[in-house]
Scaffold this motif. Sequence first.
Motif, short mmCIF file in Angstrom:
data_model
loop_
_atom_site.label_atom_id
_atom_site.label_comp_id
_atom_site.label_asym_id
_atom_site.label_seq_id
_atom_site.Cartn_x
_atom_site.Cartn_y
_atom_site.Cartn_z
N CYS A 11 48.79 50.24 83.50
CA CYS A 11 48.32 50.37 84.89
C CYS A 11 48.87 49.30 85.82
N ALA A 12 49.17 48.12 85.31
CA ALA A 12 49.70 46.99 86.09
C ALA A 12 49.01 46.87 87.44
N VAL A 28 44.37 51.78 80.71
CA VAL A 28 44.57 50.81 79.63
C VAL A 28 45.77 49.92 79.96
N ASP A 29 45.52 48.62 80.04
CA ASP A 29 46.58 47.65 80.28
C ASP A 29 46.11 46.31 79.73
N ASP A 57 52.95 54.86 81.25
CA ASP A 57 53.89 53.99 81.96
C ASP A 57 53.77 52.58 81.40
N GLY A 58 53.68 52.51 80.07
CA GLY A 58 53.49 51.22 79.40
C GLY A 58 54.79 50.55 79.04
N SER A 85 56.46 58.12 82.26
CA SER A 85 57.29 57.55 83.30
C SER A 85 58.76 57.85 83.05
N PHE A 86 59.45 58.34 84.07
CA PHE A 86 60.86 58.67 83.95
C PHE A 86 61.68 57.44 83.59
#
Length: 108
Positions: A11-12, A28-29, A57-58, A85-86
């Motif tokens: 999530c940043a 979750v981050d 997007d981890g 995430s691409f």
Amino acid sequence: MGYSKYLEIGCAGNDCFENINIPFKVGVDPSQGGTLRLTSDEYFALTTERFDLIFIDGLPYAAQVVRDVEHALNRLRPNIAFFASFKILMAQGYELRHHFCKTQRATY
């Protein structure tokens, strides 16, 4: 689309997480953003919760992306959506294609 449960891995700064309008959401981050301070491996080891929409997007390392995708696919409810995430998929594209083709989890 009627989604009621959302999971976001990595999530940043909460750029996506804060803008998701779904009643039940888990972020979750290990360091910032979301709702839980855990790594994705720790989270998936602790729960069998199922989701309608999952965004990954981890960590952008092939082995970690493979684990996250495999865990996520096992946590999807029927009639779901799944996004990774691409930039993560492109960063490790060759290794991921090799892994998923070898395990027959994806077609190209």
